[in-house]
Design an enzyme around this catalytic site. Structure first.
Site, PDB file in Angstrom:
ATOM      1  N   HIS A 127       0.815  -1.218   0.000  1.00  0.00           N
ATOM      2  CA  HIS A 127       0.000   0.000   0.000  1.00  0.00           C
ATOM      3  C   HIS A 127       0.845   1.263   0.000  1.00  0.00           C
ATOM      4  O   HIS A 127       0.381   2.323   0.395  1.00  0.00           O
ATOM      5  CB  HIS A 127      -0.941  -0.002   1.214  1.00  0.00           C
ATOM      6  CG  HIS A 127      -1.974  -1.085   1.134  1.00  0.00           C
ATOM      7  ND1 HIS A 127      -2.628  -1.576   2.230  1.00  0.00           N
ATOM      8  CD2 HIS A 127      -2.447  -1.800   0.078  1.00  0.00           C
ATOM      9  CE1 HIS A 127      -3.477  -2.525   1.857  1.00  0.00           C
ATOM     10  NE2 HIS A 127      -3.376  -2.687   0.557  1.00  0.00           N
ATOM     11  N   GLY A 195      -1.334  -9.777  12.249  1.00  0.00           N
ATOM     12  CA  GLY A 195      -1.894  -8.457  12.542  1.00  0.00           C
ATOM     13  C   GLY A 195      -2.655  -7.845  11.392  1.00  0.00           C
ATOM     14  O   GLY A 195      -2.622  -6.633  11.193  1.00  0.00           O
ATOM     15  N   THR A 196      -3.342  -8.681  10.621  1.00  0.00           N
ATOM     16  CA  THR A 196      -4.200  -8.113   9.589  1.00  0.00           C
ATOM     17  C   THR A 196      -5.628  -8.599   9.776  1.00  0.00           C
ATOM     18  O   THR A 196      -5.871  -9.755  10.082  1.00  0.00           O
ATOM     19  CB  THR A 196      -3.713  -8.439   8.166  1.00  0.00           C
ATOM     20  OG1 THR A 196      -4.619  -7.818   7.238  1.00  0.00           O
ATOM     21  CG2 THR A 196      -3.648  -9.933   7.888  1.00  0.00           C
ATOM     22  N   ALA A 239       1.349  -9.923  18.792  1.00  0.00           N
ATOM     23  CA  ALA A 239       2.464 -10.269  17.888  1.00  0.00           C
ATOM     24  C   ALA A 239       3.800 -10.086  18.596  1.00  0.00           C
ATOM     25  O   ALA A 239       4.711 -10.916  18.453  1.00  0.00           O
ATOM     26  CB  ALA A 239       2.388  -9.381  16.651  1.00  0.00           C
TER      27      ALA A 239
HETATM   28  C1  BV8 Z   1      -9.002  -1.674  -5.226  1.00  0.00           C
HETATM   29  C2  BV8 Z   1      -3.548   3.070   2.519  1.00  0.00           C
HETATM   30  C3  BV8 Z   1      -9.842  -1.505  -7.424  1.00  0.00           C
HETATM   31  C4  BV8 Z   1      -2.373   3.635   3.140  1.00  0.00           C
HETATM   32  C5  BV8 Z   1      -4.992   1.173   2.616  1.00  0.00           C
HETATM   33  C6  BV8 Z   1     -16.862  -1.619  -1.679  1.00  0.00           C
HETATM   34  C7  BV8 Z   1     -16.736  -0.277  -2.000  1.00  0.00           C
HETATM   35  C8  BV8 Z   1     -15.499   0.259  -2.387  1.00  0.00           C
HETATM   36  C9  BV8 Z   1     -14.352  -0.541  -2.474  1.00  0.00           C
HETATM   37  C10 BV8 Z   1     -14.505  -1.864  -2.144  1.00  0.00           C
HETATM   38  C11 BV8 Z   1     -15.729  -2.406  -1.757  1.00  0.00           C
HETATM   39  N1  BV8 Z   1     -15.526  -3.721  -1.495  1.00  0.00           N
HETATM   40  C12 BV8 Z   1     -14.228  -4.039  -1.699  1.00  0.00           C
HETATM   41  C13 BV8 Z   1     -13.607  -2.924  -2.126  1.00  0.00           C
HETATM   42  C14 BV8 Z   1     -12.193  -2.829  -2.478  1.00  0.00           C
HETATM   43  C15 BV8 Z   1     -11.413  -2.193  -1.337  1.00  0.00           C
HETATM   44  C16 BV8 Z   1     -11.626  -3.002  -0.076  1.00  0.00           C
HETATM   45  O1  BV8 Z   1     -11.115  -4.093   0.056  1.00  0.00           O
HETATM   46  N2  BV8 Z   1     -12.409  -2.417   0.879  1.00  0.00           N
HETATM   47  C17 BV8 Z   1     -12.669  -3.105   2.124  1.00  0.00           C
HETATM   48  C18 BV8 Z   1     -12.772  -2.062   3.257  1.00  0.00           C
HETATM   49  C19 BV8 Z   1     -13.962  -3.889   1.966  1.00  0.00           C
HETATM   50  N3  BV8 Z   1     -10.024  -2.264  -1.735  1.00  0.00           N
HETATM   51  C20 BV8 Z   1      -9.520  -1.257  -2.444  1.00  0.00           C
HETATM   52  O2  BV8 Z   1     -10.103  -0.216  -2.674  1.00  0.00           O
HETATM   53  C21 BV8 Z   1      -8.125  -1.521  -3.006  1.00  0.00           C
HETATM   54  N4  BV8 Z   1      -8.131  -1.140  -4.380  1.00  0.00           N
HETATM   55  O3  BV8 Z   1      -9.735  -2.565  -4.968  1.00  0.00           O
HETATM   56  O4  BV8 Z   1      -8.940  -1.039  -6.427  1.00  0.00           O
HETATM   57  C22 BV8 Z   1      -9.109  -1.370  -8.690  1.00  0.00           C
HETATM   58  C23 BV8 Z   1      -8.536  -2.494  -9.266  1.00  0.00           C
HETATM   59  C24 BV8 Z   1      -7.884  -2.356 -10.478  1.00  0.00           C
HETATM   60  C25 BV8 Z   1      -7.780  -1.106 -11.088  1.00  0.00           C
HETATM   61  C26 BV8 Z   1      -8.331   0.029 -10.468  1.00  0.00           C
HETATM   62  C27 BV8 Z   1      -9.006  -0.087  -9.254  1.00  0.00           C
HETATM   63  C28 BV8 Z   1      -7.090  -0.653  -2.312  1.00  0.00           C
HETATM   64  C29 BV8 Z   1      -6.982  -1.067  -0.869  1.00  0.00           C
HETATM   65  C30 BV8 Z   1      -5.847  -0.272  -0.214  1.00  0.00           C
HETATM   66  C31 BV8 Z   1      -6.435   0.807   0.661  1.00  0.00           C
HETATM   67  N5  BV8 Z   1      -5.359   1.483   1.385  1.00  0.00           N
HETATM   68  N6  BV8 Z   1      -3.984   1.842   3.177  1.00  0.00           N
HETATM   69  C32 BV8 Z   1      -2.718   4.024   4.522  1.00  0.00           C
HETATM   70  O5  BV8 Z   1      -3.418   5.037   4.694  1.00  0.00           O
HETATM   71  O6  BV8 Z   1      -2.305   3.279   5.420  1.00  0.00           O
HETATM   72  S1  BV8 Z   1      -5.758  -0.079   3.471  1.00  0.00           S
HETATM   73  C33 BV8 Z   1      -5.598   0.196   5.177  1.00  0.00           C
HETATM   74  O7  BV8 Z   1      -6.690  -0.375   5.847  1.00  0.00           O
HETATM   75  C34 BV8 Z   1      -4.396  -0.530   5.739  1.00  0.00           C
HETATM   76  O8  BV8 Z   1      -3.346  -0.606   4.824  1.00  0.00           O
HETATM   77  C35 BV8 Z   1      -4.931  -1.904   6.149  1.00  0.00           C
HETATM   78  O9  BV8 Z   1      -4.553  -2.889   5.219  1.00  0.00           O
HETATM   79  C36 BV8 Z   1      -6.427  -1.756   5.984  1.00  0.00           C
HETATM   80  C37 BV8 Z   1      -7.218  -2.321   7.138  1.00  0.00           C
HETATM   81  O10 BV8 Z   1      -6.943  -1.503   8.339  1.00  0.00           O
HETATM   82  P1  BV8 Z   1      -6.846  -2.241   9.804  1.00  0.00           P
HETATM   83  O11 BV8 Z   1      -8.002  -3.199   9.914  1.00  0.00           O
HETATM   84  O12 BV8 Z   1      -6.528  -1.448  11.017  1.00  0.00           O
HETATM   85  O13 BV8 Z   1      -5.550  -2.925   9.675  1.00  0.00           O
HETATM   86  P2  BV8 Z   1      -5.495  -4.353   9.565  1.00  0.00           P
HETATM   87  O14 BV8 Z   1      -6.326  -4.838   8.409  1.00  0.00           O
HETATM   88  O15 BV8 Z   1      -4.096  -4.603   9.441  1.00  0.00           O
HETATM   89  O16 BV8 Z   1      -6.205  -4.833  11.013  1.00  0.00           O
HETATM   90  C38 BV8 Z   1      -5.530  -4.703  12.265  1.00  0.00           C
HETATM   91  C39 BV8 Z   1      -5.509  -6.136  12.814  1.00  0.00           C
HETATM   92  O17 BV8 Z   1      -4.477  -6.262  13.758  1.00  0.00           O
HETATM   93  C40 BV8 Z   1      -6.809  -6.495  13.528  1.00  0.00           C
HETATM   94  O18 BV8 Z   1      -7.265  -7.759  13.075  1.00  0.00           O
HETATM   95  C41 BV8 Z   1      -6.385  -6.588  15.018  1.00  0.00           C
HETATM   96  O19 BV8 Z   1      -7.070  -7.635  15.701  1.00  0.00           O
HETATM   97  C42 BV8 Z   1      -4.933  -6.956  14.897  1.00  0.00           C
HETATM   98  N7  BV8 Z   1      -4.082  -6.504  16.008  1.00  0.00           N
HETATM   99  C43 BV8 Z   1      -4.134  -5.318  16.673  1.00  0.00           C
HETATM  100  N8  BV8 Z   1      -3.132  -5.275  17.590  1.00  0.00           N
HETATM  101  C44 BV8 Z   1      -2.435  -6.442  17.481  1.00  0.00           C
HETATM  102  C45 BV8 Z   1      -3.035  -7.231  16.491  1.00  0.00           C
HETATM  103  N9  BV8 Z   1      -2.589  -8.461  16.162  1.00  0.00           N
HETATM  104  C46 BV8 Z   1      -1.507  -8.933  16.852  1.00  0.00           C
HETATM  105  N10 BV8 Z   1      -0.879  -8.233  17.820  1.00  0.00           N
HETATM  106  C47 BV8 Z   1      -1.313  -7.001  18.164  1.00  0.00           C
HETATM  107  N11 BV8 Z   1      -0.670  -6.319  19.133  1.00  0.00           N
END
Ligand code: BV8
Ligand code: ZN
Length: 247
Positions: A127, A195-196, A239
């Protein structure tokens, strides 16, 4: 540690010990113990706006200074942040696996650069990162940390607004990052997901891809996620505590 968790850690250690090809996918949870807010931790909101509205090209166009300074604030959090024991354990694991002739690929969804700071090499930033900014319209890119601004800088080549070099919702992942990550999970014997929340695609899809290619998944997370049902071993805990026991 409970006996159940001890047994799961032992199983995960066995799987990692002889995995010839290891892929690792990390999310914001691995940086939580470095004091970096996870998206979910922040309630998935920023100024009451869902991340999905804010971290988007339209969100940036609506409020370029607001979005730029949101990243500047997150980057400033990094000044006080250090890699934690989890990042360091993954750097050790990479050295061990490569040292025994295996292959090791780390793909992260994080933009905090903490894996590199802990010594991981060739980390794939799915990302993007906060180390560079790029033009909203043309290919111009510049290595410069995102700092607070009163007005966003403009591109010296085409005059459009510069933006953080990250992937927003609705944007494709850079091929240079996504393709090697797909290749790694398509060939991996084990995928370690740390952690995702396994909710953001296409990054989260890498877990299913590993399974589809015959790889086994180890999940390390505080809580169950949509990936847990696919995991051969699910380790529930921090983690920073569990990863050093695996590496
Ligand atoms: C794409 C940017 C198409 C940088 C990020 C409906 C409407 C609109 C879009 C969509 C839709 N449905 C699906 C989509 C697609 C969308 C998507 O997946 N949405 C989700 C919300 C449903 N994806 C996109 O838009 C992607 N692009 O699809 O484009 C396309 C294709 C071809 C051509 C043109 C267009 C782009 C996705 C990237 C978005 N950018 N980051 C920044 O600002 O950081 S994503 C951002 O949120 C993070 O990078 C992270 O990956 C994501 C989730 O955030 P969190 O949940 O906090 O993080 P994480 O997932 O890592 O979760 C934390 C975890 O850690 C938890 O489970 C917790 O329990 C755990 N934890 C916490 N503490 C600890 C721990 N574990 C262990 N130890 C600990 N101490
Ligand atoms: Zn430009």
């Amino acid at each position: 540690m409970t006996d159940k968790l001890d047994a799961a850690v032992a199983r995960a250690r066995e799987m990692l010990a002889d995995a010839p090809r290891l892929a690792v996918l990390t999310g914001s949870g691995i940086s939580a113990e470095s004091g970096i807010q996870t998206f979910r931790g922040g309630g998935g909101l920023w100024k009451g706006t869902p991340i999905e509205d804010f971290a988007t090209p339209d969100g940036f166009d609506r409020d370029p200074v607001g979005v730029w300074n949101w990243y500047a604030q997150r980057r400033a959090e990094l000044d006080a942040a250090r890699p934690n024991a989890a990042h360091e354990a993954l750097a050790r694991l990479q050295r061990d696996v490569l040292g025994r002739g295996g292959t090791f690929t780390l793909a992260t969804q994080n933009i905090d650069g903490l894996h590199q700071a802990a010594g991981s090499t060739d980390a794939i930033e799915l990302h993007g990162s906060m180390r560079s900014v790029r033009c909203r319209d043309c290919e111009h890119r510049r290595e410069m940390p995102v700092e607070p601004v009163a007005a966003v800088p403009t591109c010296p080549r085409c005059g459009a607004a510069m933006r953080p070099d990250v992937v927003w919702f609705g944007e494709a992942l850079p091929e240079a990052a996504y393709l090697p990550a797909v290749e790694a999970v398509a060939e991996c014997s084990v995928l370690l997901a740390v952690g995702t929340s396994a909710t953001v695609y296409p990054a989260a899809g890498l877990i299913e891809w590993a399974i589809g290619s015959g790889g086994k998944v180890i999940e390390l997370n505080l809580e169950p996620t949509p990936a847990t049902r696919m995991a051969a071993v699910a380790l529930h805990g921090k983690a920073g505590e569990l990863l050093p026991r695996l590496a």
